[in-house]
Design a protein around this motif. Structure first.
Motif, PDB file in Angstrom:
ATOM      1  N   HIS A  99     -33.667  33.824  91.482  1.00 38.87           N
ATOM      2  CA  HIS A  99     -32.317  33.485  91.916  1.00 38.87           C
ATOM      3  C   HIS A  99     -32.181  33.759  93.413  1.00 38.87           C
ATOM      4  CE1 HIS A  99     -27.946  33.424  92.188  1.00 38.87           C
ATOM      5  NE2 HIS A  99     -27.930  32.849  90.992  1.00 38.87           N
ATOM      6  N   PRO A 100     -31.667  32.791  94.194  1.00 41.83           N
ATOM      7  CA  PRO A 100     -31.607  32.974  95.652  1.00 41.83           C
ATOM      8  C   PRO A 100     -30.672  34.084  96.113  1.00 41.83           C
ATOM      9  CG  PRO A 100     -30.428  30.993  94.967  1.00 41.83           C
ATOM     10  CD  PRO A 100     -31.163  31.487  93.769  1.00 41.83           C
ATOM     11  N   ASP A 101     -29.680  34.437  95.291  1.00 42.85           N
ATOM     12  CA  ASP A 101     -28.716  35.467  95.691  1.00 42.85           C
ATOM     13  C   ASP A 101     -29.036  36.834  95.090  1.00 42.85           C
ATOM     14  OD1 ASP A 101     -27.229  33.580  97.148  1.00 42.85           O
ATOM     15  OD2 ASP A 101     -26.174  32.953  95.329  1.00 42.85           O
ATOM     16  N   THR A 102     -29.346  36.872  93.799  1.00 47.65           N
ATOM     17  CA  THR A 102     -29.560  38.156  93.120  1.00 47.65           C
ATOM     18  C   THR A 102     -31.022  38.568  93.050  1.00 47.65           C
ATOM     19  OG1 THR A 102     -29.768  37.133  90.929  1.00 47.65           O
ATOM     20  CG2 THR A 102     -27.548  37.678  91.692  1.00 47.65           C
ATOM     21  N   ALA A 103     -31.939  37.629  93.326  1.00 45.60           N
ATOM     22  CA  ALA A 103     -33.384  37.866  93.239  1.00 45.60           C
ATOM     23  C   ALA A 103     -33.848  38.133  91.809  1.00 45.60           C
ATOM     24  CB  ALA A 103     -33.815  39.011  94.157  1.00 45.60           C
ATOM     25  N   GLU A 104     -33.000  37.828  90.825  1.00 41.44           N
ATOM     26  CA  GLU A 104     -33.407  37.978  89.428  1.00 41.44           C
ATOM     27  C   GLU A 104     -34.511  36.979  89.084  1.00 41.44           C
ATOM     28  OE1 GLU A 104     -29.390  39.562  87.108  1.00 41.44           O
ATOM     29  OE2 GLU A 104     -29.834  37.412  87.196  1.00 41.44           O
ATOM     30  N   MET A 119     -28.465  24.309  80.703  1.00 43.29           N
ATOM     31  CA  MET A 119     -27.566  23.162  80.699  1.00 43.29           C
ATOM     32  C   MET A 119     -28.059  22.113  81.704  1.00 43.29           C
ATOM     33  SD  MET A 119     -25.379  24.080  78.414  1.00 43.29           S
ATOM     34  CE  MET A 119     -24.547  25.492  77.664  1.00 43.29           C
ATOM     35  N   ARG A 120     -27.413  20.981  81.729  1.00 45.30           N
ATOM     36  CA  ARG A 120     -27.677  19.927  82.701  1.00 45.30           C
ATOM     37  C   ARG A 120     -26.358  19.462  83.296  1.00 45.30           C
ATOM     38  NH1 ARG A 120     -32.064  21.562  81.853  1.00 45.30           N
ATOM     39  NH2 ARG A 120     -33.994  20.411  81.374  1.00 45.30           N
ATOM     40  N   GLU A 121     -26.421  18.934  84.510  1.00 47.08           N
ATOM     41  CA  GLU A 121     -25.254  18.367  85.167  1.00 47.08           C
ATOM     42  C   GLU A 121     -25.383  16.846  85.205  1.00 47.08           C
ATOM     43  OE1 GLU A 121     -24.570  22.208  88.155  1.00 47.08           O
ATOM     44  OE2 GLU A 121     -25.189  20.259  88.979  1.00 47.08           O
ATOM     45  N   HIS A 122     -24.262  16.156  85.026  1.00 50.70           N
ATOM     46  CA  HIS A 122     -24.274  14.700  84.932  1.00 50.70           C
ATOM     47  C   HIS A 122     -23.105  14.126  85.721  1.00 50.70           C
ATOM     48  CE1 HIS A 122     -23.240  10.901  82.519  1.00 50.70           C
ATOM     49  NE2 HIS A 122     -24.308  10.619  83.233  1.00 50.70           N
ATOM     50  N   LYS A 175     -31.941  21.698  91.817  1.00 53.66           N
ATOM     51  CA  LYS A 175     -30.973  22.766  92.092  1.00 53.66           C
ATOM     52  C   LYS A 175     -29.603  22.453  91.515  1.00 53.66           C
ATOM     53  CE  LYS A 175     -30.857  24.936  95.930  1.00 53.66           C
ATOM     54  NZ  LYS A 175     -30.672  25.291  97.347  1.00 53.66           N
ATOM     55  N   GLY A 176     -29.232  21.170  91.533  1.00 54.14           N
ATOM     56  CA  GLY A 176     -27.935  20.783  91.003  1.00 54.14           C
ATOM     57  C   GLY A 176     -26.785  21.196  91.892  1.00 54.14           C
ATOM     58  N   LEU A 177     -25.592  20.831  91.493  1.00 56.54           N
ATOM     59  CA  LEU A 177     -24.406  21.178  92.265  1.00 56.54           C
ATOM     60  C   LEU A 177     -24.160  22.678  92.221  1.00 56.54           C
ATOM     61  CD1 LEU A 177     -21.967  20.153  93.875  1.00 56.54           C
ATOM     62  CD2 LEU A 177     -20.767  19.839  91.709  1.00 56.54           C
ATOM     63  N   SER A 178     -24.404  23.298  91.075  1.00 57.32           N
ATOM     64  CA  SER A 178     -24.152  24.729  90.893  1.00 57.32           C
ATOM     65  C   SER A 178     -25.314  25.597  91.348  1.00 57.32           C
ATOM     66  CB  SER A 178     -23.886  25.019  89.418  1.00 57.32           C
ATOM     67  OG  SER A 178     -25.045  24.735  88.648  1.00 57.32           O
ATOM     68  N   VAL A 192     -27.506  14.799  99.097  1.00 64.54           N
ATOM     69  CA  VAL A 192     -27.319  14.687  97.648  1.00 64.54           C
ATOM     70  C   VAL A 192     -26.250  15.659  97.169  1.00 64.54           C
ATOM     71  CG1 VAL A 192     -28.437  15.019  95.412  1.00 64.54           C
ATOM     72  CG2 VAL A 192     -29.641  13.805  97.229  1.00 64.54           C
ATOM     73  N   HIS A 193     -26.254  16.880  97.716  1.00 65.16           N
ATOM     74  CA  HIS A 193     -25.244  17.866  97.310  1.00 65.16           C
ATOM     75  C   HIS A 193     -23.842  17.373  97.661  1.00 65.16           C
ATOM     76  CE1 HIS A 193     -22.994  21.696  97.200  1.00 65.16           C
ATOM     77  NE2 HIS A 193     -23.910  22.065  96.338  1.00 65.16           N
ATOM     78  N   LYS A 194     -23.676  16.781  98.849  1.00 57.38           N
ATOM     79  CA  LYS A 194     -22.377  16.242  99.243  1.00 57.38           C
ATOM     80  C   LYS A 194     -21.936  15.128  98.291  1.00 57.38           C
ATOM     81  CE  LYS A 194     -22.679  17.204 104.226  1.00 57.38           C
ATOM     82  NZ  LYS A 194     -21.412  17.971 104.353  1.00 57.38           N
ATOM     83  N   ALA A 195     -22.909  14.283  97.888  1.00 57.32           N
ATOM     84  CA  ALA A 195     -22.572  13.201  96.960  1.00 57.32           C
ATOM     85  C   ALA A 195     -22.186  13.748  95.589  1.00 57.32           C
ATOM     86  CB  ALA A 195     -23.755  12.245  96.839  1.00 57.32           C
ATOM     87  N   LEU A 196     -22.881  14.779  95.128  1.00 57.93           N
ATOM     88  CA  LEU A 196     -22.561  15.374  93.830  1.00 57.93           C
ATOM     89  C   LEU A 196     -21.162  15.990  93.840  1.00 57.93           C
ATOM     90  CD1 LEU A 196     -25.964  17.092  92.922  1.00 57.93           C
ATOM     91  CD2 LEU A 196     -24.925  15.111  91.784  1.00 57.93           C
TER      92      LEU A 196
END
Length: 297
Positions: free
Chosen positions: A60-65, A100-103, A167-170, A205-209
């Motif tokens: 995880h980029p923030d928690t390093a988990e 999960m998945r994002e759509h 990476k997805g939006l989240s 892509v993130h801006k479009a999502l």
């Protein structure tokens, strides 16, 4: 990941691509029992990931988990045993959770100008995202010719798209059932490099999502339940409680068979529990069916 041609390649325009992002549907957080063995654990996991393409390790980029994507409890048990026997590392892990998945649900198009702040990359792009029907997977298409943007730059764009969708939006769930189209590109023949486009595409892509009204999808399984008829009432109750559907029910003297579909999130521990409840006389077998919109959105 695999790239599968989906169209006819011409000398002027890049071929269309379909990306197969099939992955395990469960994940678990994992950590060494001795904190000083974290680096050794990471080294061991990445070595095992090279050996087994079905094993996916994330930090995880923030928690390093550290988390690992898995198909089920059996694979987790094997992983735990291998880490102990091969690398002498004891680990603790969380409960299995569902991936999960994002759509995206609407078309979205964005333009990131050449050398735009805050990154000032020597590249610019116009990108359009189009939702696909659930189950169609991921497609990439470029409307920019090789005559204008060389193949090394086009390959960098594709790599950036794939990275962004993972990476997805989240930044936690992958994007699926989407077409990403490069509609235009801007570059400088002297200063621009493929790396500029590789870095810019995740931003675009993130801006479009963000504009694509993304919905969350959860994985569903098809199942077959077999047990003595005396367990029918309890089985139907449990399947209904887990949001399962009952497509068919058959009786053969004292035995019954129920088939249907069920979310993996509610049923991932049911097989073991049902076997124990029926004292080994019942079974619950599943296989992946498809992703469907989450009911709690």
């Amino acid at each position: 990941d695999y790239l599968i041609p989906a169209g006819i390649e011409s000398p002027e325009y890049p071929e269309k691509r379909t990306f197969d992002l099939a992955q395990p549907l469960l994940k678990v957080r994992i950590e060494p029992r001795l904190p000083q063995k974290r680096r050794q654990l990471l080294s061991a996991l990445f070595e095992m990931m090279d050996e087994d393409p079905l094993l996916a390790v994330h930090i995880h980029p923030d928690t390093a988990e550290i988390s690992v994507n898995l198909f089920g409890k059996l694979q987790l048990d094997v992983l735990e045993q291998l880490l102990l026997e091969r690398f002498n590392i004891q680990v603790d892990y969380s409960e299995l959770s569902t991936t999960m998945r994002e759509h995206p649900t609407v078309v979205a198009e964005v333009e990131v100008p050449f050398c735009a702040a805050p990154d000032f990359l020597a590249a610019g792009v116009s990108v359009r995202i189009e939702p696909l029907s659930i189950g169609e997977g991921i497609r990439y298409e470029s409307e920019v010719s090789f005559g204008y943007l060389r193949k090394s730059f086009q390959n960098a764009v594709q790599e950036g798209v794939l990275f962004a969708l993972k990476k997805g939006l989240s930044e936690q769930n992958e994007v699926t059932d989407v077409k990403v189209i490069l509609t235009d590109a801007f570059y400088d023949s002297v200063t621009s490099t493929p790396a500029d486009f590789r870095k810019l595409m995740p931003i675009a892509v993130h801006k479009a999502l963000e504009m694509a009204e993304v919905e969350l999808l959860e994985p569903w399984l098809s199942y077959e339940l077999n047990a003595p008829v005396l367990y029918e009432k309890q089985a139907v109750y449990e399947l209904t409680r887990m949001r399962g559907t009952l497509s068919n029910m058959e009786h053969d003297q004292d035995l019954m068979t129920i088939t249907g579909t069920i979310p993996i999130d509610t049923s991932k521990s049911f097989a073991d529990a049902f076997t124990k409840y029926t004292e080994g006389k019942g079974s619950f077998q599943t296989e992946f069916w498809k992703f469907l919109p989450c009911s709690n959105q």
